[in-house]
Design a protein around this motif. Structure first.
Motif, PDB file in Angstrom:
ATOM      1  N   HIS A  18       0.811  -1.214   0.000  1.00 14.58           N
ATOM      2  CA  HIS A  18       0.000   0.000   0.000  1.00 14.58           C
ATOM      3  C   HIS A  18       0.848   1.269   0.000  1.00 14.58           C
ATOM      4  O   HIS A  18       0.400   2.310  -0.494  1.00 14.58           O
ATOM      5  N   ILE A  22       0.159   3.981  -2.998  1.00 15.47           N
ATOM      6  CA  ILE A  22      -0.084   5.397  -2.733  1.00 15.47           C
ATOM      7  C   ILE A  22       1.137   6.246  -3.090  1.00 15.47           C
ATOM      8  O   ILE A  22       1.020   7.278  -3.763  1.00 15.47           O
ATOM      9  N   SER A  81      -8.787  11.698   5.334  1.00 15.66           N
ATOM     10  CA  SER A  81      -8.305  10.329   5.549  1.00 15.66           C
ATOM     11  C   SER A  81      -9.015   9.656   6.716  1.00 15.66           C
ATOM     12  O   SER A  81      -9.362   8.468   6.642  1.00 15.66           O
ATOM     13  N   ARG A 160      -6.159  11.785  -3.268  1.00 17.61           N
ATOM     14  CA  ARG A 160      -5.125  10.956  -2.656  1.00 17.61           C
ATOM     15  C   ARG A 160      -5.581  10.403  -1.314  1.00 17.61           C
ATOM     16  O   ARG A 160      -5.257   9.265  -0.965  1.00 17.61           O
ATOM     17  N   SER A 161      -6.343  11.197  -0.581  1.00  9.65           N
ATOM     18  CA  SER A 161      -6.811  10.761   0.741  1.00  9.65           C
ATOM     19  C   SER A 161      -7.811   9.618   0.640  1.00  9.65           C
ATOM     20  O   SER A 161      -7.931   8.817   1.568  1.00  9.65           O
ATOM     21  N   GLU A 163      -7.582   7.371  -1.667  1.00 12.02           N
ATOM     22  CA  GLU A 163      -6.831   6.329  -2.371  1.00 12.02           C
ATOM     23  C   GLU A 163      -7.130   6.271  -3.862  1.00 12.02           C
ATOM     24  O   GLU A 163      -7.081   5.214  -4.482  1.00 12.02           O
ATOM     25  N   GLN A 164      -7.391   7.436  -4.456  1.00  7.45           N
ATOM     26  CA  GLN A 164      -7.537   7.560  -5.906  1.00  7.45           C
ATOM     27  C   GLN A 164      -6.328   8.332  -6.434  1.00  7.45           C
ATOM     28  O   GLN A 164      -6.438   9.435  -6.971  1.00  7.45           O
ATOM     29  N   ALA A 301       1.606   8.776   1.718  1.00  4.09           N
ATOM     30  CA  ALA A 301       1.369   7.427   2.233  1.00  4.09           C
ATOM     31  C   ALA A 301       1.195   7.452   3.744  1.00  4.09           C
ATOM     32  O   ALA A 301       0.320   6.774   4.301  1.00  4.09           O
ATOM     33  N   VAL A 304      -2.324   8.872   4.595  1.00  5.12           N
ATOM     34  CA  VAL A 304      -3.440   7.966   4.311  1.00  5.12           C
ATOM     35  C   VAL A 304      -3.365   6.698   5.162  1.00  5.12           C
ATOM     36  O   VAL A 304      -4.341   6.305   5.810  1.00  5.12           O
ATOM     37  N   LYS A 308      -6.091   6.861   8.044  1.00  2.99           N
ATOM     38  CA  LYS A 308      -7.211   5.953   7.773  1.00  2.99           C
ATOM     39  C   LYS A 308      -7.446   5.009   8.944  1.00  2.99           C
ATOM     40  O   LYS A 308      -8.592   4.775   9.354  1.00  2.99           O
TER      41      LYS A 308
END
Length: 475
Positions: A18, A22, A81, A160-161, A163-164, A301, A304, A308
């Protein structure tokens, strides 16, 4: 009380996978952007060292704008996030609306200054009349790009937050290609376009900003990404939510503005050196972007992967990830610095440096390469704390050391002791080792885990008990 070790085995496979998902697209996007800036500098190098230096000083004004809005990016990503981890769509929409509103206010102010008072801006950054004249011409056009860049940054931060991360990459790729193409056509007057010189470089930046936004919107609509275009849900704020948002953003905003002002004061010192040194600084800032490009992926990274889990209430997982991110970041930055120094000779010459300016540029890269290992470690720790809800600690550390240690050292060395330029430059990083030690103690304490989501709040007491953290210590 001795902190209890986690009984669960750390999932390295998920962690590395991951980080790559990211970090790599973000790093690639920023690397492309930096490469585009390098190409711009190479094109401008044919117009002389004064032009390179002038555009470099204009970039420092853009960096001040970045400092002005980045507090809201950092605060916004904290909420994005954590609400993403908690699956709270309404929270994401409301925090995005607030973030865009504040960021656009900053962008409009800086655009107005660039377009309406460019002579005032250049007079602050340098006392060289010819460099001022070139910079004024550049600012009068590039000011139109600021609002476009700020809006694209807000949208990219949200994507980005959640995860796109590929969509901002596509937009960044298109923007860099467009910038290089338009600069080639407009700086040199190719294929029937007018030969505009430095004004052409500024117009190319504006057109690239338009292309970036169009690509972002195209892929958002094509992939039916939620949140960004749900305008009716962006402004459903109540007083409690706005207060919570500003409470988290305020330390980050103070950090970015105060550090931005501090960096401006440092850049004023660097901008009043010889023209050779000014040109070397402009080229160095571009190459510094290569290192930051690698780092920025890790920064996102960290935001997120840690934020998250804090939002979802998995605090021990977030804690274990944060500790490992710092050391992985330092290893990556070390690799990037070694690569940069290995290829510095042709790069510096290609970007217009020679003789004394080449020697100064080489010295700056050596100093920065040693400092970056610690500097980026501090940076990623601060971003980690912010994503977990602790916006104040790293900000207080950075502001305190900037104004009580870095600025006094730089100004005394330059104006009182008339130290050589490279000594003055090295003192810009004098605080980093001390801050790193303090930040490490805070990292291992776990006191930076401060959730804003309901899911995170429900489980925080158990985490604090396991780590021997009292409620008084988290206020």
């Amino acid at each position: 009380m001795r902190r209890k070790e986690s009984t669960e085995k750390f999932d390295w496979s998920y962690f590395i996978r991951h980080i790559a998902i990211i970090a790599v697209p973000v790093a690639l996007q920023n690397l492309l952007t930096t490469t585009g800036s390098m190409v711009d500098t190479m094109m401008l190098a044919s117009l002389g060292e004064q032009t390179v230096g002038a555009v470099g000083l204009c970039a420092q004004f853009s960096s001040l704008m970045f400092a002005g809005y980045w507090g809201f990016v950092g605060g916004g990503m904290l909420f994005f996030s954590q609400y993403w981890g908690a699956k709270n769509d309404d929270g994401i929409n409301r925090s995005f609306g607030l973030t865009v509103s504040f960021m656009m206010t900053v962008g409009i102010i800086f655009s107005f200054l660039a377009l309406g008072a460019p002579d005032f801006i250049m007079n602050i950054y340098t006392d060289k009349p010819e460099i001022q004249k070139i910079g004024i011409s550049y600012l009068k056009t590039v000011g139109f790009a600021y609002v476009l860049q700020v809006l694209a940054m807000a949208v990219s931060a949200l994507l980005r937050s959640i995860e796109q991360v590929k969509i901002p990459l596509y937009g960044g790729m298109a923007s860099v290609i467009a910038n290089c193409l338009f600069n080639y056509l407009l700086i040199f007057g190719k294929f029937g376009f007018p030969k505009m010189g430095v004004k052409g470089a500024a117009l190319g930046t504006v057109l690239a900003g338009v292309v970036n936004l169009l690509f972002l919107l195209f892929f958002i609509m094509k992939n039916k990404i939620p949140y960004v275009l749900e305008f009716s849900r962006h402004f459903r704020w109540d007083r409690k939510f706005v207060h919570q948002y500003l409470q988290k953003c305020f330390p980050i905003l103070c950090n970015e503005v105060m550090i931005g002002v501090g960096n401006m004061m440092i850049n004023i010192v660097l901008g009043h050196q010889s023209e050779k040194a000014i040109a070397a600084v402009a080229v160095f800032r571009t190459l510094e972007g290569l290192v930051i490009a690698f780092f920025s992926g890790f920064s996102n990274a960290a935001t997120v992967l840690v934020g998250k889990e804090v939002g979802a209430g998995n605090h021990e997982v977030a804690f274990q990830r944060a500790r490992r991110l710092v050391y992985l970041c330092s290893a990556l930055i070390g690799t990037a610095c070694l690569f940069l120094f290995a290829v510095h000779n042709p790069l510096l010459h290609a970007m217009g440096l020679g003789g004394e300016s080449y020697k100064i540029g080489t010295g700056m890269l050596i100093i920065y390469g040693m400092a970056a290992l610690i500097r980026m470690g501090n940076w990623v720790q601060n971003d980690t704390y912010r994503s977990a809800g602790d916006a104040a600690f790293g900000s207080i550390m950075e502001i305190t050391f900037m104004y009580l240690m870095v600025l006094p050292c730089v100004y005394l060395a330059n104006y009182a002791f008339h130290a050589p330029f490279l000594v003055v430059f090295a003192l810009c990083y004098v605080d980093e080792p001390v801050r790193y030690i303090i930040m490490q103690f805070h990292m291992y304490s776990g006191k930076w885990v401060k959730p804003v989501s309901d899911e995170g709040i429900r489980t925080i007491d158990a985490f604090r008990k396991a780590h021997g953290i009292s409620k008084r210590e988290t206020r």
